[in-house]
Scaffold this active site. Sequence first.
Site, mmCIF file in Angstrom:
data_model
loop_
_atom_site.group_PDB
_atom_site.id
_atom_site.type_symbol
_atom_site.label_atom_id
_atom_site.label_comp_id
_atom_site.label_asym_id
_atom_site.label_seq_id
_atom_site.Cartn_x
_atom_site.Cartn_y
_atom_site.Cartn_z
ATOM 1 N N THR A 27 0.192 0.890 -1.169
ATOM 2 C CA THR A 27 0.755 1.221 -1.936
ATOM 3 C C THR A 27 1.305 2.519 -2.188
ATOM 4 O OG1 THR A 27 -0.643 0.593 -2.957
ATOM 5 C CG2 THR A 27 1.836 -0.990 -1.842
ATOM 6 N N LYS A 66 -5.141 6.692 -1.739
ATOM 7 C CA LYS A 66 -5.123 8.242 -1.118
ATOM 8 C C LYS A 66 -5.817 9.207 -1.565
ATOM 9 C CE LYS A 66 -0.617 6.707 -0.677
ATOM 10 N NZ LYS A 66 -0.417 5.211 -1.851
ATOM 11 N N GLU A 116 0.790 12.980 1.689
ATOM 12 C CA GLU A 116 2.568 12.644 1.697
ATOM 13 C C GLU A 116 3.292 12.320 3.081
ATOM 14 O OE1 GLU A 116 3.085 11.361 -0.710
ATOM 15 O OE2 GLU A 116 1.595 11.908 -2.696
HETATM 16 N N1 LIG Z 1 -7.403 6.744 -15.985
HETATM 17 C C1 LIG Z 1 -8.110 6.226 -15.165
HETATM 18 N N2 LIG Z 1 -9.569 5.310 -14.504
HETATM 19 C C2 LIG Z 1 -9.823 5.072 -13.486
HETATM 20 N N3 LIG Z 1 -9.248 5.275 -12.184
HETATM 21 C C3 LIG Z 1 -8.067 5.261 -12.267
HETATM 22 C C4 LIG Z 1 -7.571 6.393 -13.757
HETATM 23 N N4 LIG Z 1 -6.020 6.702 -13.407
HETATM 24 C C5 LIG Z 1 -6.418 6.167 -11.774
HETATM 25 N N5 LIG Z 1 -7.288 5.618 -11.612
HETATM 26 C C6 LIG Z 1 -7.359 5.487 -9.873
HETATM 27 O O1 LIG Z 1 -6.958 6.076 -9.341
HETATM 28 C C7 LIG Z 1 -5.758 4.832 -8.212
HETATM 29 C C8 LIG Z 1 -4.507 6.051 -7.592
HETATM 30 O O2 LIG Z 1 -5.132 7.355 -6.790
HETATM 31 P P1 LIG Z 1 -4.119 8.005 -5.928
HETATM 32 O O3 LIG Z 1 -5.327 9.347 -5.185
HETATM 33 O O4 LIG Z 1 -3.157 9.512 -6.975
HETATM 34 O O5 LIG Z 1 -3.152 6.998 -5.891
HETATM 35 P P2 LIG Z 1 -2.425 7.841 -4.499
HETATM 36 O O6 LIG Z 1 -2.736 9.192 -3.840
HETATM 37 O O7 LIG Z 1 -2.534 5.906 -3.653
HETATM 38 O O8 LIG Z 1 -0.723 7.311 -5.053
HETATM 39 C C9 LIG Z 1 -5.399 4.224 -8.851
HETATM 40 O O9 LIG Z 1 -5.473 3.219 -7.688
HETATM 41 C C10 LIG Z 1 -6.858 3.283 -9.819
HETATM 42 O O10 LIG Z 1 -8.128 3.048 -8.660
HETATM 43 C C1 LIG Z 2 8.580 4.185 -1.888
HETATM 44 C C2 LIG Z 2 8.790 5.372 -2.561
HETATM 45 C C3 LIG Z 2 8.779 6.259 -2.981
HETATM 46 N N1 LIG Z 2 8.784 7.427 -3.149
HETATM 47 C C4 LIG Z 2 7.850 8.780 -2.856
HETATM 48 C C5 LIG Z 2 7.219 9.184 -4.791
HETATM 49 C C6 LIG Z 2 6.074 9.664 -4.321
HETATM 50 O O1 LIG Z 2 6.240 11.029 -5.367
HETATM 51 C C7 LIG Z 2 5.676 8.901 -3.269
HETATM 52 C C8 LIG Z 2 4.549 8.349 -3.106
HETATM 53 O O2 LIG Z 2 3.150 9.526 -3.784
HETATM 54 P P1 LIG Z 2 1.744 8.554 -4.057
HETATM 55 O O3 LIG Z 2 1.287 9.758 -3.813
HETATM 56 O O4 LIG Z 2 1.539 7.673 -2.578
HETATM 57 O O5 LIG Z 2 2.076 7.944 -5.201
HETATM 58 O O6 LIG Z 2 6.669 8.978 -2.822
HETATM 59 C C9 LIG Z 2 10.049 8.058 -1.982
HETATM 60 O O7 LIG Z 2 10.270 9.428 -1.733
HETATM 61 N N2 LIG Z 2 10.872 6.692 -1.584
HETATM 62 C C10 LIG Z 2 10.517 5.557 -1.687
HETATM 63 O O8 LIG Z 2 11.586 4.549 -1.397
#
Ligand SMILES: Nc1ncnc2c1ncn2[C@@H]1O[C@H](COP(=O)(O)OP(=O)(O)O)[C@@H](O)[C@H]1O
Ligand SMILES: Cc1cn([C@H]2C[C@H](O)[C@@H](COP(=O)(O)O)O2)c(=O)[nH]c1=O
Length: 215
Positions: free
Chosen positions: A10, A15, A87
Amino acid sequence: MPELVFFSGTMDCGKSTLALQIEHNRSAQGLAGIIFTRDDRAGEGKLSSRLGLVTDAVEVEDGADLYAYVVDHLSRGGRADYVIADEAQFLAPEQIDQLARVVDDLGLDVFAFGITTDFRTKLFPGSQRLVELADRVEVLQVEALCWCGARATHNARTIGGEMVVEGAQVVVGDVNQSDTIGYEVLCRRHHRRRMTAATARAAALSPDVLPVTAI
Ligand SMILES: Nc1ncnc2c1ncn2[C@@H]1O[C@H](COP(=O)(O)OP(=O)(O)O)[C@@H](O)[C@H]1O
Ligand SMILES: Cc1cn([C@H]2C[C@H](O)[C@@H](COP(=O)(O)O)O2)c(=O)[nH]c1=O
């Protein structure tokens, strides 16, 4: 054997952090990577994590040929030992085929990172192609959690905290945005019921559900 690996999960499950860690560990050993991204929240040509780390990346445009990009880079004397694509849900299916070709014809590992499904629980075309072609699909170990405490498996789009189910598939945004368009990760049960943290809180406070005391 080089591999095409799809790290999926999610939003907000780590990631991009993992992508940056893979990049860090490999470059610390003297390896060189090409990093692709598209529409990162931090802006064009960036791969960013919510932990605050960010690195430069190649912004993938519509119609870009990722295989040709890597071949061109190598033929100009550039080095590439692996490829990272963040992404990846935003990439076109043809671009995922090009990444598979990087693995098969150039012998490089390709690590792709992305969300599998959109806010309506439908596969992104790029993610669908990754599921079809990847040597491995890895679900991230860090669990993002629904407000109820269950593992979050779905992404909800919200406006003012309320879940919406109509709109364009791609809208770049972030979690924890209560005023504007935002996102919230939910378990399937609460995604199906369209119950976000805000609507659950409002329901709990509603007089309709307050306990009735006998007079
Ligand atoms: N202030 C914080 N302290 C520790 N961990 C954090 C903090 N903010 C975010 N995280 C960690 O970072 C994760 C999000 O990482 P990110 O790589 O940006 O996610 P994604 O690319 O999957 O959207 C969160 O699920 C959490 O585990
Ligand atoms: C569910 C969903 C997400 N998005 C966009 C929103 C964010 O810009 C990225 C996901 O980034 P993350 O690093 O995994 O948090 O995707 C979208 O465009 N449409 C959707 O339905």
